[in-house]
Write a protein that holds these residues in place. Structure first.
Motif, short mmCIF file in Angstrom:
data_model
loop_
_atom_site.label_atom_id
_atom_site.label_comp_id
_atom_site.label_asym_id
_atom_site.label_seq_id
_atom_site.Cartn_x
_atom_site.Cartn_y
_atom_site.Cartn_z
N LEU A 427 81.25 2.57 31.29
CA LEU A 427 80.82 2.21 32.80
C LEU A 427 81.40 3.25 33.95
O LEU A 427 82.66 3.32 33.83
N GLY A 428 80.56 3.91 34.49
CA GLY A 428 81.21 4.67 35.48
C GLY A 428 81.85 4.34 36.75
O GLY A 428 82.51 5.18 37.34
N GLU A 429 81.70 3.02 36.84
CA GLU A 429 82.39 2.33 37.97
C GLU A 429 82.57 1.09 37.80
O GLU A 429 82.27 0.36 36.76
N MET A 430 83.39 0.23 38.69
CA MET A 430 83.59 -1.02 38.38
C MET A 430 82.33 -1.99 38.53
O MET A 430 81.54 -1.76 39.65
N SER A 433 81.42 -5.89 33.07
CA SER A 433 81.46 -5.60 31.94
C SER A 433 81.08 -6.80 31.07
O SER A 433 80.67 -6.30 29.92
N GLY A 434 81.56 -7.83 31.37
CA GLY A 434 81.43 -9.13 30.56
C GLY A 434 79.80 -9.29 30.52
O GLY A 434 79.09 -9.85 29.43
N LEU A 435 78.99 -9.05 31.69
CA LEU A 435 77.71 -9.23 31.65
C LEU A 435 76.82 -8.36 30.81
O LEU A 435 75.91 -8.74 30.08
N PHE A 436 77.46 -7.11 30.75
CA PHE A 436 76.88 -6.05 30.01
C PHE A 436 76.97 -6.58 28.50
O PHE A 436 76.03 -6.37 27.70
N ALA A 437 78.04 -7.13 28.13
CA ALA A 437 78.49 -7.27 26.72
C ALA A 437 77.63 -8.57 26.33
O ALA A 437 77.17 -8.78 25.24
N GLN A 438 77.36 -9.55 27.17
CA GLN A 438 76.47 -10.45 27.26
C GLN A 438 75.21 -10.43 26.81
O GLN A 438 74.62 -10.87 25.51
N LEU A 439 74.53 -9.44 27.41
CA LEU A 439 72.84 -9.35 27.42
C LEU A 439 73.01 -8.28 26.15
O LEU A 439 71.82 -8.66 25.46
N VAL A 440 73.77 -7.28 25.81
CA VAL A 440 73.64 -6.50 24.64
C VAL A 440 73.68 -7.39 23.63
O VAL A 440 73.02 -7.31 22.59
N GLY A 441 74.73 -8.33 23.63
CA GLY A 441 74.86 -9.30 22.41
C GLY A 441 73.72 -10.20 22.11
O GLY A 441 73.75 -10.80 20.99
N PRO A 447 79.10 -5.08 16.45
CA PRO A 447 80.41 -4.86 17.25
C PRO A 447 80.07 -4.02 18.30
O PRO A 447 79.51 -2.98 18.14
N LEU A 448 80.85 -4.38 19.54
CA LEU A 448 80.44 -3.87 20.78
C LEU A 448 81.79 -3.97 21.66
O LEU A 448 82.49 -4.92 21.96
N ALA A 449 82.03 -2.82 22.47
CA ALA A 449 82.83 -2.92 23.28
C ALA A 449 82.53 -2.15 24.78
O ALA A 449 81.62 -1.27 24.70
N VAL A 450 82.84 -2.98 25.85
CA VAL A 450 82.49 -2.42 27.18
C VAL A 450 83.59 -1.87 27.95
O VAL A 450 84.20 -2.98 28.12
N ARG A 451 83.56 -0.70 28.39
CA ARG A 451 84.97 -0.59 29.00
C ARG A 451 84.53 0.33 30.18
O ARG A 451 83.54 1.28 30.43
N GLU A 452 85.10 0.09 31.36
CA GLU A 452 85.11 0.91 32.54
C GLU A 452 86.04 2.25 32.46
O GLU A 452 87.16 2.28 31.94
N LEU A 453 85.33 3.45 32.77
CA LEU A 453 86.22 4.49 32.79
C LEU A 453 87.73 4.60 33.51
O LEU A 453 88.59 4.92 32.97
N ALA A 454 87.51 3.76 34.85
CA ALA A 454 88.87 3.45 35.51
C ALA A 454 89.83 2.83 34.51
O ALA A 454 90.97 3.13 34.79
N GLU A 455 89.07 1.95 33.77
CA GLU A 455 90.39 0.97 33.17
C GLU A 455 90.84 1.85 31.82
O GLU A 455 92.10 1.74 31.54
N PRO A 470 79.45 7.60 39.50
CA PRO A 470 79.50 6.23 39.70
C PRO A 470 77.87 5.73 39.33
O PRO A 470 76.89 6.52 39.62
N GLY A 471 77.90 4.69 38.74
CA GLY A 471 76.53 4.03 38.36
C GLY A 471 76.16 4.46 36.99
O GLY A 471 74.99 3.92 36.54
N GLU A 472 76.55 5.47 36.42
CA GLU A 472 76.12 5.70 34.87
C GLU A 472 76.68 4.92 33.76
O GLU A 472 77.89 4.36 34.11
N ALA A 473 75.93 4.73 32.99
CA ALA A 473 76.73 4.02 31.90
C ALA A 473 76.39 5.16 30.57
O ALA A 473 75.53 5.61 30.24
N TRP A 474 77.43 5.25 29.67
CA TRP A 474 77.35 6.06 28.45
C TRP A 474 77.61 4.97 27.38
O TRP A 474 78.57 4.24 26.98
#
Length: 505
Positions: A427-430, A433-441, A447-455, A470-474
């Motif tokens: 994720l390109g900004e804060m 991430s938990g919501l993203f993981a929950q919905l994709v799940g 197996p899935l990992a969601v990480r912010e680039l700043a992290e 900002p706002g992008e997801a890879w």
């Protein structure tokens, strides 16, 4: 067992290690009585292959291999040009190392893996499949598994015949003599030298590669009727190195082939490596395309076997890797038309290019590069991130959907270290991430990992290098290829991209 891998060469070894890492039990079969460790064979391993082997706990290939610094190209007695690889990145752009040593290192990793069993002296004589699995016959021995990955090399006639797969293409008439020598050649130890039409091999070419331990690999193009004696070989080596002492370690004479299997997936059986495609070695596109076959096959077999994706995902193995094989055939066929011209027109063209020293037109083999899945049904295209096309020699392609993620250094190691345990969403900004993981799940248990680039890298260097905004997801696949770059991304669009990549929608 979950998968039978046919063939214990580097492609089969890599596949077995990958499948075991995904939690599958693997049986590897090989027709030879034991490992044959003679000869350099496939010596040049590209950066992305080294990256994969390092992720499997085999960093020694990159560590022990030799990376030459300068490539020199000659026409007769004149040097046309020289160039060097871009060595940026946490791994070298390539290494030279004998296939025998690579196999030893992969064998050591396999010996540490309890999920892998290797059986030698098992020649596959028959193969049938039904709705539940595949039956493999080795003489009187009958084995069975839900899936088979055939990495049995170019001579896997019985396997291809059992599957109804043809192996169309051509064999070049000229032969090639290969010798491995050990010698102290000052000034040669970090240079690759390519000779067009030298006086000591008129009308043909010679390629010399340095390898670890003071060894050199020499390839001569020779006439179709060439059958070397010991004196012939000694004379050819002396014509190159002069009176320096040397030791002849290995020699072989062979033909080049250009062939491709009509299908790389037939039901529950996948074909990989030389079993599925053969290319001329100039550009090192043989093993360096076989290993990506293994990675593509392994994650898809694992996801289907573990119930994370439907069986339709396996067909995309054929779609993606057959396209990769066709591109390699196209590139190497163009090289062979230049190196081994088959018509008078092609011969005139080569003489003209070399006489003019037209550097940009000299084709001694475009070096292996990853195939970019920009047209794959698993890739979500994005207009703002178009594929820039094949880059100039030695350059990298900008990140885009379908392109392999750059292997960039991060504080914790390498960016691709985060990629191979499942899907990675950057994720390109804060964001939540938990919501993203929950919905994709909700659509897959993969197996899935969601990480912010700043992290991942708080300095901002990573985002700047990737060009992330900002706002992008890879969305990154388990083989480190970018499945999607989504601007203004929300959980729904990310979920849609993951679903597309798993053939869930």
């Amino acid at each position: 067992m979950n998968v039978i891998v046919i063939g214990a060469g580097p492609v089969g070894q890599t596949a077995a290690l990958l499948l075991a890492r995904w939690g599958l039990d693997v049986l590897v079969l090989d027709q030879r009585p034991a490992r044959d460790l003679e000869g350099s064979k496939s010596i040049c391993q590209q950066r992305d292959v080294l990256d994969l082997w390092s992720s499997l706990g085999v960093p020694e290939v990159a560590e022990e291999g030799l990376t030459w610094t300068t490539a020199r190209t000659y026409y007769r007695d004149k040097e046309l040009f020289s160039w060097s690889f871009d060595s940026q990145g946490p791994l070298p752009p390539f290494v030279n190392i004998s296939q025998a040593r690579t196999e030893q290192l992969l064998d050591a990793a396999i010996a540490r893996e309890p999920r892998i069993e290797v059986r030698w002296d098992h020649e596959v004589t028959g193969l049938t499949q039904d709705a539940d699995g595949v039956t493999v016959r080795c003489g009187d021995r009958v084995l069975r598994a839900p899936y088979v990955l055939a990495c049995a090399g170019a001579r896997a006639h019985a396997v291809r015949q059992a599957l109804g797969v043809t192996f169309d293409g051509e064999t070049f008439d000229d032969r090639f003599l290969i010798c491995d020598i050990r010698a102290d050649l000052p000034g040669w130890e970090n240079e690759r030298r390519f000779y067009f039409d030298p006086e000591w091999n008129p009308g043909r070419q010679v390629l010399i590669h340095p390898c670890p331990g003071g060894t050199f690999r020499i390839d001569w193009q020779v006439p179709p009727d060439f059958h070397p004696t010991k004196d012939d070989i000694s004379e050819k080596i002396r014509q190159i190195i002069g009176e320096w002492d040397y030791e002849l370690i290995w020699q072989s004479v062979y033909h080049f082939h250009s062939r491709i299997a009509s299908r790389m997936r037939v039901g529950r059986v996948l074909l990989a490596g030389d079993c599925a495609h053969l290319v001329a070695p100039f550009g090192a596109r043989g093993l360096n395309s076989g290993v990506p076959d293994a990675e593509n096959a392994a994650w898809k077999l694992a996801f289907v076997a573990r119930g994370w994706a439907p069986e339709e995902l396996l067909e995309t193995y054929h779609t993606e890797r057959h396209a990769a094989a066709r591109e390699n055939l196209e590139v190497t066929a163009a090289t062979m038309r230049f190196l081994v011209p088959g018509t008078e027109e092609q011969r005139r063209h080569r003489r003209d290019v070399l006489d003019r020293a037209a550097i940009d037109e000299v084709d001694s083999g475009r070096f292996a590069e990853p195939y970019w899945y920009v047209d794959s049904p698993l890739t979500t295209p994005e207009r703002s991130r178009p594929f820039a096309g094949r880059p100039p020699k030695g350059a990298t392609v900008p990140p885009a959907p379908g392109v392999i993620l750059p292997d960039l250094p991060i504080p914790a190691g390498r960016l691709r270290d985060l990629c191979r345990d499942g899907f990675l969403i950057l994720l390109g900004e804060m964001r939540d991430s938990g919501l993203f993981a929950q919905l994709v799940g909700k659509v897959t248990t993969a197996p899935l990992a969601v990480r912010e680039l700043a992290e991942v890298d708080g300095t901002g260097t990573l985002a700047e290098t990737l060009g992330a905004v900002p706002g992008e997801a890879w969305v990154v696949r388990p083989d480190a290829h970018i499945a999607a770059i989504i601007p203004h991304a929300g959980p729904e669009s990310v979920t849609a991209a993951v679903s597309r990549c798993l053939r869930l929608s």
